[in-house]
Design a protein around this motif. Structure first.
Motif, PDB file in Angstrom:
ATOM      1  N   ALA A   1       0.828  -1.212   0.000  1.00  0.00           N
ATOM      2  CA  ALA A   1       0.000   0.000   0.000  1.00  0.00           C
ATOM      3  C   ALA A   1       0.860   1.258   0.000  1.00  0.00           C
ATOM      4  N   LEU A   2       0.448   2.211  -0.819  1.00  0.00           N
ATOM      5  CA  LEU A   2       1.018   3.553  -0.793  1.00  0.00           C
ATOM      6  C   LEU A   2       0.249   4.396   0.218  1.00  0.00           C
ATOM      7  N   HIS A   3       0.881   5.474   0.662  1.00  0.00           N
ATOM      8  CA  HIS A   3       0.231   6.390   1.593  1.00  0.00           C
ATOM      9  C   HIS A   3      -0.128   7.671   0.854  1.00  0.00           C
ATOM     10  N   GLY A   4      -1.355   8.098   1.060  1.00  0.00           N
ATOM     11  CA  GLY A   4      -1.819   9.314   0.410  1.00  0.00           C
ATOM     12  C   GLY A   4      -1.896  10.469   1.385  1.00  0.00           C
ATOM     13  N   PHE A   5      -1.772  11.684   0.842  1.00  0.00           N
ATOM     14  CA  PHE A   5      -1.993  12.890   1.638  1.00  0.00           C
ATOM     15  C   PHE A   5      -2.567  13.947   0.712  1.00  0.00           C
ATOM     16  N   LEU A   6      -3.572  14.679   1.213  1.00  0.00           N
ATOM     17  CA  LEU A   6      -4.271  15.648   0.388  1.00  0.00           C
ATOM     18  C   LEU A   6      -3.621  17.019   0.454  1.00  0.00           C
ATOM     19  N   VAL A   7      -3.559  17.661  -0.692  1.00  0.00           N
ATOM     20  CA  VAL A   7      -3.224  19.080  -0.775  1.00  0.00           C
ATOM     21  C   VAL A   7      -4.561  19.818  -0.796  1.00  0.00           C
ATOM     22  N   THR A   8      -4.746  20.758   0.117  1.00  0.00           N
ATOM     23  CA  THR A   8      -6.042  21.428   0.237  1.00  0.00           C
ATOM     24  C   THR A   8      -5.928  22.912  -0.068  1.00  0.00           C
TER      25      THR A   8
ATOM     26  N   VAL B   1      -8.740  27.404  -9.292  1.00  0.00           N
ATOM     27  CA  VAL B   1      -7.333  27.015  -9.461  1.00  0.00           C
ATOM     28  C   VAL B   1      -6.916  27.386 -10.881  1.00  0.00           C
ATOM     29  N   VAL B   2      -5.876  28.195 -11.004  1.00  0.00           N
ATOM     30  CA  VAL B   2      -5.421  28.610 -12.335  1.00  0.00           C
ATOM     31  C   VAL B   2      -4.084  27.971 -12.702  1.00  0.00           C
ATOM     32  N   GLY B   3      -3.457  27.293 -11.751  1.00  0.00           N
ATOM     33  CA  GLY B   3      -2.204  26.613 -12.064  1.00  0.00           C
ATOM     34  C   GLY B   3      -1.713  25.773 -10.903  1.00  0.00           C
ATOM     35  N   ILE B   4      -1.133  24.603 -11.228  1.00  0.00           N
ATOM     36  CA  ILE B   4      -0.552  23.731 -10.203  1.00  0.00           C
ATOM     37  C   ILE B   4       0.804  23.249 -10.702  1.00  0.00           C
ATOM     38  N   ASP B   5       1.813  23.408  -9.860  1.00  0.00           N
ATOM     39  CA  ASP B   5       3.154  22.918 -10.169  1.00  0.00           C
ATOM     40  C   ASP B   5       3.469  21.777  -9.211  1.00  0.00           C
ATOM     41  N   THR B   6       3.558  20.564  -9.740  1.00  0.00           N
ATOM     42  CA  THR B   6       3.811  19.384  -8.910  1.00  0.00           C
ATOM     43  C   THR B   6       5.237  18.862  -9.048  1.00  0.00           C
ATOM     44  N   SER B   7       6.076  19.560  -9.776  1.00  0.00           N
ATOM     45  CA  SER B   7       7.405  19.034 -10.107  1.00  0.00           C
ATOM     46  C   SER B   7       8.266  18.826  -8.867  1.00  0.00           C
ATOM     47  N   GLU B   8       8.248  19.784  -7.947  1.00  0.00           N
ATOM     48  CA  GLU B   8       9.082  19.643  -6.753  1.00  0.00           C
ATOM     49  C   GLU B   8       8.588  18.495  -5.883  1.00  0.00           C
TER      50      GLU B   8
ATOM     51  N   THR C   1       5.774   6.372   2.327  1.00  0.00           N
ATOM     52  CA  THR C   1       5.431   6.549   3.738  1.00  0.00           C
ATOM     53  C   THR C   1       4.522   7.754   3.880  1.00  0.00           C
ATOM     54  N   VAL C   2       3.802   7.792   4.989  1.00  0.00           N
ATOM     55  CA  VAL C   2       2.902   8.914   5.210  1.00  0.00           C
ATOM     56  C   VAL C   2       3.684  10.202   5.409  1.00  0.00           C
ATOM     57  N   GLU C   3       4.872  10.098   6.023  1.00  0.00           N
ATOM     58  CA  GLU C   3       5.685  11.299   6.220  1.00  0.00           C
ATOM     59  C   GLU C   3       6.143  11.869   4.889  1.00  0.00           C
ATOM     60  N   GLN C   4       6.549  10.999   3.977  1.00  0.00           N
ATOM     61  CA  GLN C   4       6.982  11.468   2.656  1.00  0.00           C
ATOM     62  C   GLN C   4       5.820  12.101   1.899  1.00  0.00           C
ATOM     63  N   ALA C   5       4.643  11.505   2.024  1.00  0.00           N
ATOM     64  CA  ALA C   5       3.482  12.068   1.338  1.00  0.00           C
ATOM     65  C   ALA C   5       3.133  13.443   1.887  1.00  0.00           C
TER      66      ALA C   5
ATOM     67  N   ALA D   1       3.329  16.969  -0.082  1.00  0.00           N
ATOM     68  CA  ALA D   1       2.128  17.786  -0.247  1.00  0.00           C
ATOM     69  C   ALA D   1       2.421  19.255  -0.002  1.00  0.00           C
ATOM     70  N   ASN D   2       3.347  19.535   0.907  1.00  0.00           N
ATOM     71  CA  ASN D   2       3.724  20.925   1.183  1.00  0.00           C
ATOM     72  C   ASN D   2       4.540  21.545   0.048  1.00  0.00           C
ATOM     73  N   LEU D   3       4.991  20.707  -0.885  1.00  0.00           N
ATOM     74  CA  LEU D   3       5.810  21.204  -1.990  1.00  0.00           C
ATOM     75  C   LEU D   3       4.996  21.461  -3.257  1.00  0.00           C
ATOM     76  N   VAL D   4       3.708  21.115  -3.252  1.00  0.00           N
ATOM     77  CA  VAL D   4       2.853  21.385  -4.415  1.00  0.00           C
ATOM     78  C   VAL D   4       2.501  22.876  -4.418  1.00  0.00           C
ATOM     79  N   ARG D   5       2.748  23.535  -5.529  1.00  0.00           N
ATOM     80  CA  ARG D   5       2.495  24.975  -5.647  1.00  0.00           C
ATOM     81  C   ARG D   5       1.199  25.187  -6.433  1.00  0.00           C
TER      82      ARG D   5
END
Length: 728
Positions: free
Chosen positions: A34-41, A49-56, A108-112, A116-120
């Motif tokens: 199982a992978l661990h998920g975490f939501l970006v809110t 939403v006019v733009g999302i940068d997920t690269s980082e 891991t949940v910590e990595q997720a 999530a804090n790195l999604v712009r």
């Protein structure tokens, strides 16, 4: 027979598993790979939403995927019990702060969470509205919700109000409040081809299955939902929320199981709440205190994507004898998350009614208990039918005598003990319990094996109320077995159908089927015994065989006995039976009397003594029933004195989304509670004389506290919570 397990204060059969850690909650079940998920809110409450940068985020260690509205397939918005009018990540519109805008999957949940804090996210924001007082649109009456009208009229309330000898007009209000079960919401989704298994913090495994079937276009039989244990529900886990759907969608895209556990802060925006509430009450009465008119207009918070009133006015409509009633339930759309049912949803309106009756009692010089007696009804105010088995008057008598109400001081502010003013208050308690759907019917199965033990199976849930224990008691009594010979298996949609554990419907709806299935299994074993020449009971008429302690006896010759184990051992296999029974909705009642102490200089309020009495039909388990009373009183203390979700009026964001600033009662806030039960079987019950009860014991507590504060200080607080600034 067993001497009657039903009604006794039996300890919880699941207690040892819970305190030793053996009980597995939905987030505990191991799912390989199982992978661990975490939501970006969303950081904004209204806009796009006019733009999302997920690269980082994608470059962060352990991250497998980041999904946005650009990635998720188009899903179907399900009807109730999915409460939101939209599914996040299906478009760019933002409807409230904390709305999911992306989901991160990692090892891991910590990595997720770190990723999530790195999604712009870039937004086009609009000014939001967060409070009824700031609403830009006038209140309106939404469409009926689940066929329940938002306007109720009986007689001519306007004319009766004008003609009344005594009139009272008052306004009450209460803030947004949030469920805070100790267990956060969690989902683990696992696909196997086109089959889906979901471990879910669900108060209704079958309702969750039905919502997912609509959202993903699957036949329900291809979905299995499991929730063997829950760490509290309170209504929050009754509806299905968007994080569950998003987790299932992410697992399908990733091709791997995904587990997602909400943070405490996310529970404040993703899983419902008790809506902000305003109530305008006008009461007409005779000088003797007989109600002649009740006119109530309520206003609740709605959202711009759904229009459902969850704060119901059942008490105003049904509790007292009044020929002229007009109720209108309105709402205003705001830019905050979706509200939903919260334990005892009528409590907000009930607070106003029970406070207004206290105010009327002081106006008339009539004792608050006597005023309620004069307006007691044995007739259903909506249908005109007699209410069978109602013992509310007994509740007033029992609780008032236990509390010592006759010694109450005759005027407010008359009693002081040191630095504290002492006040006494009371209120009626009432709650409507629901009926399970007729199709499919609630069904239980009981299997008695060659080891002489029984397994009870039913797809109900135990949200902490004691369902495991009560249904085990019922089955053991019906079979004539020791309690430890019965194993209850619940919380699995693959089991025989049961409905949601909400609306205080569980015991009312499952007890009858469990009893019927167990009795059918018992009868089948008796039939085997009397037909078996090797049995000491061979040839005995079946109706002359009784069971107890795992054995079968001739009713007149106890020496002729056999055992479940011996009968089924000779039979060479188990016996299985099923049972189904409908149940009808109804009411449970009670009365709560309590004492408060208000510090003269600090304005702090303590609840120091409580006595209750309740009419819930037959009491199935005195220990679990008392637990519901303790929980209700504690919840009522929080409702009256502490709980208050605070929104920033400029950003519509929750300011206190945690248990350090969203205050709930702890042990030090909760006094000793003396609980009593009338304990008379309801003649109309299909649940062995029992009625639904769990939500009843909160309903009157907030009003009783407010009434006691008035008796202590002479200060009437109509705006909850009753905080120090309102008393200084």
């Amino acid at each position: 027979m067993n001497g009657g397990l039903v009604g006794r204060p039996v300890s919880r059969v699941d207690g040892r598993a819970k305190v030793t850690g053996a009980a597995r909650y939905p987030a505990d079940d191991p799912v390989p790979g199982a992978l661990h998920g975490f939501l970006v809110t969303s950081a904004v409450a209204r806009g796009e939403v006019v733009g999302i940068d997920t690269s980082e985020a994608l470059a962060h260690p352990g991250v497998v995927a980041v999904y946005t509205h650009l990635d998720l397939p188009r899903l179907t918005v399900p009807p109730f019990p999915y409460c939101k009018g939209f599914i996040p990540l299906q478009g760019t519109a933002v409807h409230h702060a904390g709305q999911p805008v992306a989901i991160v999957l990692a090892a891991t949940v910590e990595q997720a969470q770190e990723a999530a804090n790195l999604v712009r996210v870039d937004y086009r924001a609009e000014p939001p509205t967060a409070s009824i007082d700031d609403a830009t649109e006038p209140p309106h009456m939404p469409r009926p919700f689940r066929d329940r009208p938002n306007e109720i009229t009986r007689g001519d309330a306007a004319e009766a109000l004008v003609a009344a000898e005594v009139r009272l007009e008052v306004r009450y209000s209460s803030p947004t409040r949030h469920h805070n079960p100790i267990e956060p919401h969690a989902t683990t989704a696992q696909w196997d081809g086109d089959r889906l298994t979901v471990h879910e913090t669900a108060q209704g495994v079958n309702l969750t299955r039905s919502v997912l079937a609509v959202a993903f276009g699957l036949p329900p039989e291809r979905i299995r939902v499991l929730a063997p244990f829950l760490g509290g529900g309170f209504g929050a886990k009754g509806p299905v929320w968007s994080h569950t759907i998003l987790t299932v969608a992410a697992a399908r895209l990733a091709g791997r199981p995904v587990r997602l556990v909400l943070s405490r802060a996310q529970m404040f925006t993703l899983t419902g709440h008790r809506a902000e509430f305003r109530q305008h009450l006008r009461i007409g009465a005779t000088r003797q205190g007989k109600l002649t008119a009740l006119v109530e207009t309520t206003t609740a918070q709605l959202t711009r994507t759904e229009e459902s009133i969850f704060n119901e006015s059942d008490s105003t409509s049904t509790l007292y004898d009044c020929p002229n009633v007009h109720i209108r339930q309105e709402g205003v759309p705001l830019d905050i998350a979706t509200s939903s049912y919260m334990r005892s949803p009528e409590t907000t309106a009930h607070f106003g009614l029970e406070t207004a009756l206290d105010e009327l009692s002081w106006e008339l010089g009539v004792d608050p208990v006597e005023l309620r007696r004069r307006n007691h009804t044995a007739v259903n105010q909506e249908t005109g039918a007699m209410i069978r088995g109602k013992h509310l008057l007994d509740c007033y008598r029992i609780a008032s005598e236990a509390f010592g109400w006759s010694r109450r001081a005759p005027r407010p502010g008359a009693t002081k003990d040191g630095d504290e003013y002492v006040g006494w208050g009371m209120a009626t308690e009432a709650h409507t319990f629901a009926a399970a759907p007729a199709n499919p019917p609630v069904t239980a199965s009981v299997t008695v094996g060659a080891d002489g033990r029984a397994v009870l199976r039913i797809a109900t849930q135990d949200i902490g109320t004691g369902t495991y224990t009560v249904i085990s008691q019922v089955a053991a009594d019906a079979l004539g077995m020791p309690l430890d010979a019965v194993t209850a298996v619940i919380g699995d949609s693959a089991l025989p159908f049961a409905s949601v554990s909400a609306g205080s419907a569980t015991i009312a709806s499952v007890t009858g089927p469990v009893d019927k299935a167990a009795r059918s299994a018992r009868d089948a074993v008796v039939a085997l015994a009397v037909a078996d020449q090797r049995s000491p009971l061979a040839g005995v008429p079946a109706d002359e065989v009784v069971t107890g302690h795992g054995h079968l006896f001739h009713v007149r010759d106890r020496a002729r006995r056999d055992s479940y184990r011996a009968v089924l051992g000779r039979h060479g296999g188990p016996v299985e039976a099923t049972g189904s029974l409908p149940n009808a909705p109804g009411h449970s009642y009670g009365a709560v009397f309590l004492e408060v102490r208000v510090h003269a200089r600090l304005g702090s309020v303590r609840v120091t003594r409580v006595a209750t009495a309740h009419d819930m039909g037959r009491v199935m388990n005195r220990r679990t029933a008392r637990g519901q009373v303790l929980g209700g009183v504690t919840w009522g203390i929080g409702h009256a004195l502490m709980e208050h979700t605070v929104y920033d009026r400029h950003t519509a964001r929750v300011v206190n989304p945690n248990l350090s600033t969203y205050l709930v009662p702890v042990c030090a806030d909760t006094p000793a509670v003396e609980s009593h039960f009338v304990d008379r079987p309801d003649p109309g019950s299909t649940a062995l004389g029992a009625r639904g009860f769990g939500e009843t014991p909160i309903t009157g507590v907030p009003a009783a506290i407010g009434n006691a504060v008035y008796h202590a200080t002479g200060r009437r607080v109509r705006d909850l919570p009753i905080t120090r600034d309102k008393l200084l």
